[in-house]
Design an enzyme around this catalytic site. Structure first.
Site, short mmCIF file in Angstrom:
data_model
loop_
_atom_site.label_atom_id
_atom_site.label_comp_id
_atom_site.label_asym_id
_atom_site.label_seq_id
_atom_site.Cartn_x
_atom_site.Cartn_y
_atom_site.Cartn_z
N GLU A 194 0.84 -1.21 0.00
CA GLU A 194 0.00 0.00 0.00
C GLU A 194 0.87 1.25 0.00
O GLU A 194 0.74 2.12 0.88
CB GLU A 194 -0.99 -0.01 1.18
N GLU A 316 -4.77 -8.72 -0.53
CA GLU A 316 -5.55 -8.41 0.69
C GLU A 316 -6.99 -8.23 0.26
O GLU A 316 -7.30 -7.31 -0.51
CB GLU A 316 -5.05 -7.13 1.37
#
Ligand code: AHR
Length: 512
Positions: A194, A316
């Site tokens: 991220e 994820e």
């Protein structure tokens, strides 16, 4: 129109309603060429709450049965679903983790603050050796996420050398000094996590440059060929995928994607167990968005990589609810109901269907965090409804995806409609066909008439996951409220498959 025609037939010929299939499924059983990679069934475990500590790691002196500090019950349960890979150490944690703090004698390892997750002290007792021991005990492939946000190219490069170099080198020697003579094989490496957010708040252009630098120095040692996974988009950020593919596509093997399903908003995500039908409907509607996400990201990737060399890796995904009342908000501990099994079944069907591009996925997070497959409380352990979906679907691992066409009823709630049934099908190496079906409708059973083209049907058997209420869940006192049972609702009659799916159920059929 179609239904009024059927009612006319009933009226004229007296055909009983029960023989009229409502949903029509065609499985092209003699076609199919894409393999559903077993890695689609992967997991993700971060240094967060009680995922690592308490979930896997109890230490060698714990009264909880363990092997070199790793709890045996959890390992056995994950082996039972054939866990193919495990992503670690984060998550946001990965971009503040310095791997050298987690090697050497445990009582001498430096401590750090886990700033993202509860501000707790991380004592680094679970580090590289412990993680790779866990993967060896599980029989799964490790997937390590390196630190780009607060680390350095040198640090990540040395981690690869420490783990995988077989020979004389500073890092290999250090590994040997710490008790591991032979290198490990670690193929999957994530280059940051991220990086548009907790991993450094970078722009896509800046990260693409960083990715190229880091990836350059992550070396293939000997036969250990790396599969480098670039940090991918936040949900529907197609520009991120565009920039990464354009600037660095030729230097990556995979590009990740993160997407969580929240019934409500980030400030009030909704309860894991207390929800009404409207909230259930919204959760499913949002789950189905995964189809659009994969299609659109794949379209962008196709532009730069038409031969689909680069895998799309949703590493994820899962449901994210408010934490259980009374638990640490930074630990992301939530219960898991039949709704979550439905969500998992739908997502896995979507991933299977996109297996030409989707080569790995990782549900967040295996034990005690978010959509966990296992919950623990001291020495106790339970298997969640989501666990049982992985148990049912393991037959799809490395099987050939079979093309299906399906016309199905709608599940309608408050004037909104979605398809009532989700499906995917595969053929395994022994020729057995598996069809996974999810009846999303919490109120109505669904009858399906199935045609399997190109094969002669001999027998069908099945397993079912369902329960009395959509918000039923397993507790340490009653661990089997939602669990798998034999399914008798499928028959073969004159070469046609007919199935009656109970309301709110996940079904796996095996056909020979
Ligand atoms: O899974 C919990 C967190 O969600 C991860 O650390 C992060 O990558 C994502 O935002």
């Amino acid at each position: 129109m179609k239904h009024s025609f059927l009612f006319c037939l009933i009226a004229i010929f007296g055909i009983p309603v029960s023989v009229l299939a409502q949903n029509k499924l065609v499985v092209n059983a003699d076609q199919g060429h894409e393999i559903i990679s077993k890695h689609i069934y992967g997991h993700f475990s971060e240094h967060l709450g009680h995922c690592i500590y308490g979930g896997y790691w109890v230490g060698e002196n714990s009264p909880i049965p363990n092997t070199r500090g790793i709890r045996n019950d959890v390992v056995n349960a994950l082996k039972e679903v054939q866990i193919p890979n495990l992503r670690w150490p984060g998550g946001c944690f990965a971009d503040e983790y310095h791997w050298m703090d987690g090697i050497g004698p445990r009582n001498q390892r430096p401590k750090m603050v886990n700033t993202h997750w509860g501000g707790v002290t991380e004592d680094n007792s679970f580090g590289t050796h412990e993680f790779l021991d866990l993967c060896e005990q599980l029989g799964c492939e490790p997937y390590i996420c390196g630190n780009v946000g607060s680390g350095s190219v040198e640090e990540m490069s040395k981690w690869v050398e420490y783990i995988t170099f077989d020979g004389e080198s500073p890092m290999a020697n250090l590994r040997k000094q710490n008790g591991r003579e032979k290198p490990w094989k670690v193929k999957f490496w994530g280059v940051g996590n991220e990086n548009w957010g907790c991993g450094g708040n970078m722009t896509a252009d800046f990260y693409a440059d960083q990715y190229r630098r880091y990836a350059t120095y992550c070396r293939n040692y000997g036969s250990n060929q790396l599969y480098k996974i670039a940090g991918g988009a936040n949900s529907g950020d197609y520009n991120w995928t565009e920039v990464l593919m354009k600037s660095a596509g030729n230097q990556m093997q995979g590009l990740s994607l993160h997407h969580y399903t929240l019934p409500k908003t980030w400030s009030d995500k909704g309860s894991a167990t207390q929800f009404d039908e409207a909230e259930y409907f919204t959760t499913i509607e949002k789950t189905l968005f995964m189809e659009e996400l994969l299609t659109k990201h794949s379209t962008v990737m196709d532009k730069y990589d038409p031969r689909k060399r680069v895998g799309l890796i949703p590493d994820e995904w899962g449901v994210w609810y408010n934490v259980e009342p009374g638990t640490n908000p930074g630990f992301l501990y939530q219960q898991n109901t039949l709704r979550d099994a439905i969500v998992a079944g739908i997502n896995l069907n979507i991933f299977n269907t996109h297996c030409d591009r989707v080569k790995m996925t990782n549900i967040a997070q295996t034990v005690n965090v978010l959509q966990a497959v296992i919950l623990t409380e001291n020495e106790k352990m339970l298997l969640t409804p989501t666990y049982w979906v992985y148990w049912l679907y393991k037959v799809h691992q490395d099987a050939v995806l079979l093309p299906v066409s399906f016309s199905c009823n709608q599940y309608e709630s408050n004037g909104k409609k979605i398809d009532a049934v989700s499906v995917s099908a595969s053929k395994d190496a022994s020729g057995k066909i598996h069809i996974s079906l999810v009846n999303i409708d919490p109120n109505k059973e669904q009858r399906i008439e199935g045609e399997l083209r190109g094969v002669t049907l001999k027998s069908v058997s099945g397993k079912a996951l369902t329960s009395a209420k959509i918000n039923d869940y397993n507790t340490f006192e009653q661990p089997n409220t939602v669990s798998v049972k034999d399914f008798k609702g499928a028959k073969i009659n004159k070469g046609t498959l007919s199935v009656t799916l109970p309301a709110k159920s996940v079904i796996m059929l095996e056909i020979e």
